[in-house]
Design an enzyme around this catalytic site. Structure first.
Site, PDB file in Angstrom:
ATOM      1  N   ARG A 161       0.831  -1.221   0.000  1.00  0.00           N
ATOM      2  CA  ARG A 161       0.000   0.000   0.000  1.00  0.00           C
ATOM      3  C   ARG A 161       0.861   1.264   0.000  1.00  0.00           C
ATOM      4  O   ARG A 161       0.501   2.268   0.620  1.00  0.00           O
ATOM      5  CB  ARG A 161      -0.967   0.011   1.196  1.00  0.00           C
ATOM      6  CG  ARG A 161      -1.912  -1.165   1.265  1.00  0.00           C
ATOM      7  CD  ARG A 161      -2.861  -1.227   0.091  1.00  0.00           C
ATOM      8  NE  ARG A 161      -3.651  -2.450   0.157  1.00  0.00           N
ATOM      9  CZ  ARG A 161      -3.318  -3.608  -0.411  1.00  0.00           C
ATOM     10  NH1 ARG A 161      -2.202  -3.685  -1.116  1.00  0.00           N
ATOM     11  NH2 ARG A 161      -4.075  -4.664  -0.293  1.00  0.00           N
ATOM     12  N   SER A 240     -11.413   0.145   2.810  1.00  0.00           N
ATOM     13  CA  SER A 240     -10.708  -0.173   4.059  1.00  0.00           C
ATOM     14  C   SER A 240     -10.130   1.111   4.644  1.00  0.00           C
ATOM     15  O   SER A 240      -9.314   1.770   4.008  1.00  0.00           O
ATOM     16  CB  SER A 240      -9.591  -1.173   3.796  1.00  0.00           C
ATOM     17  OG  SER A 240     -10.115  -2.384   3.308  1.00  0.00           O
ATOM     18  N   GLU A 338      -5.703   4.296   5.740  1.00  0.00           N
ATOM     19  CA  GLU A 338      -5.398   4.059   4.329  1.00  0.00           C
ATOM     20  C   GLU A 338      -5.832   5.227   3.440  1.00  0.00           C
ATOM     21  O   GLU A 338      -5.094   5.614   2.538  1.00  0.00           O
ATOM     22  CB  GLU A 338      -6.064   2.754   3.854  1.00  0.00           C
ATOM     23  CG  GLU A 338      -5.685   2.375   2.439  1.00  0.00           C
ATOM     24  CD  GLU A 338      -6.025   0.938   2.098  1.00  0.00           C
ATOM     25  OE1 GLU A 338      -6.295   0.680   0.907  1.00  0.00           O
ATOM     26  OE2 GLU A 338      -6.027   0.075   2.996  1.00  0.00           O
TER      27      GLU A 338
END
Length: 346
Positions: A161, A240, A338
């Site tokens: 990520r 998320s 995130e």
């Protein structure tokens, strides 16, 4: 140059339905217009927010006091196994096209909302795939040097990520992405995610028809409220909200002391990945947990939602902080958001 409009509310341009007004707003229909708008704002000393699908964004209730450039560029060029895709193309539509053509490599990334331009920034991933496995180059406008250039996959410095775009926030504006998506007899990549393998009824490492893999992923995502659906309040989220925790050996040992037998995935670099959803639920935050008008999804604890579209960004962040602090107190692990924060921070 595209028309500038003042005072446009940003909430309708985000999947959370949150965010105040923009100082100025313009829609860029091509890579050239994107560069033109961003460069003009930079010359004027004006802050810039490049807005894609708004699916990974938390915007302040006060909005953004600067220039918002909404990316609306279109176009896909095929060259053998490679597809070069303009930043404004819809990601899920690209996955559908690739699968229809029998191309392998992004079928497990079906149902993820947003635009192509955001995928390398976050190194978007799900169900055992991420875009670092298929990206071969990213065409960018480098605001530091004032030129348009191509970054190789190596120069993107992909990690979980993460990418160079996060290491140097604001420097690069993604204009197009080139993916290597070969047709391997119409078969998917090796199934690498246990939940997906179970749904498909195959062993880890097996291949299935790409269309079958895509549909199974969509079924799993719908079950978690992770596919945009106007009829599903749980889909009014940024996906998320927290990344899975990456722990050092010492941190993993401390978590084992606090929570013996916790679920873990040993990573190649020696770190340990722990599902954030498990940490959240076991810290006392179940599905549907509510704080005011914001709540945890009733289907998946990783998603924080604005179910009635009545929450404020402040409401959502209050819930996020409660969850983060509760997990830290219970397990000694600090979760990291995130979504990109605009004008706010966790």
């Amino acid at each position: 140059m595209a028309e500038r409009v003042a005072g446009v509310r940003l909430a309708p341009y985000t999947t959370l339905g949150l965010g105040g007004p923009a100082g100025a707003f313009a829609e860029a229909g091509s890579a050239e217009e994107i560069v033109e708008l961003v460069a003009a704002a930079d010359r004027a000393g004006e802050p810039v927010l490049v807005l894609g699908g708004g699916s990974n964004l938390v915007v302040s209730d006060d909005g953004f006091d600067g220039m918002v450039v909404r990316v609306a560029s279109r176009g896909i060029e095929a060259d053998g196994d490679r597809l070069t895709v303009q930043a404004g193309e819809d990601w899920d539509a690209l996955v559908a096209r690739a699968v229809a053509e029998g191309r392998s490599g992004i079928e497990c990334l079906a149902g993820i909302p947003g635009q192509v331009g955001s995928t390398p920034i976050q190194n978007v991933g799900a169900y055992g795939q991420d875009v670092s496995q298929t990206v071969v180059g990213v065409r960018v406008y480098d605001r530091k040097n004032g030129d348009v250039t191509e970054l190789s996959a190596h120069e993107c410095r992909f990690a979980y990520r993460h990418s160079v775009f996060k290491d140097e926030p604001g420097r690069y504006v993604v204009l197009a992405v080139t993916y290597e998506l070969p047709a391997v007899g119409g078969l998917s990549g090796p199934v690498a995610y246990r939940e997906l393998a179970v749904r498909l009824g195959v062993a880890l490492g097996e291949r299935v028809p790409v269309a079958r893999a895509r549909e199974a992923v969509l079924e799993l995502r719908r079950g978690k409220g992770m596919v945009l659906d106007a009829a599903d309040p749980d889909s009014r989220s940024a996906g998320s909200f927290f990344t899975n925790a990456l722990l050092s050996a010492a941190e993993a040992a401390e978590l084992e002391r606090r929570a013996p037998g916790f679920p873990r995935f040993d990573m190649p670099d020696g770190s340990v990945k722990v599902p954030a959803a498990w940490l959240i639920e076991n810290a006392g935050f179940p599905k549907g947990y509510r704080r005011g008008a914001a709540r945890i999804s009733t289907k998946h604890t990783l998603a924080l939602t604005n179910p009635e579209l009545s929450a404020t960004t402040a409401d959502l962040l209050a819930l996020a902080r409660e969850v983060r602090d509760g997990v830290r107190e219970r397990f000694g692990v600090t979760l990291v958001n995130e979504p990109v924060m605009v004008g706010v921070r966790l």
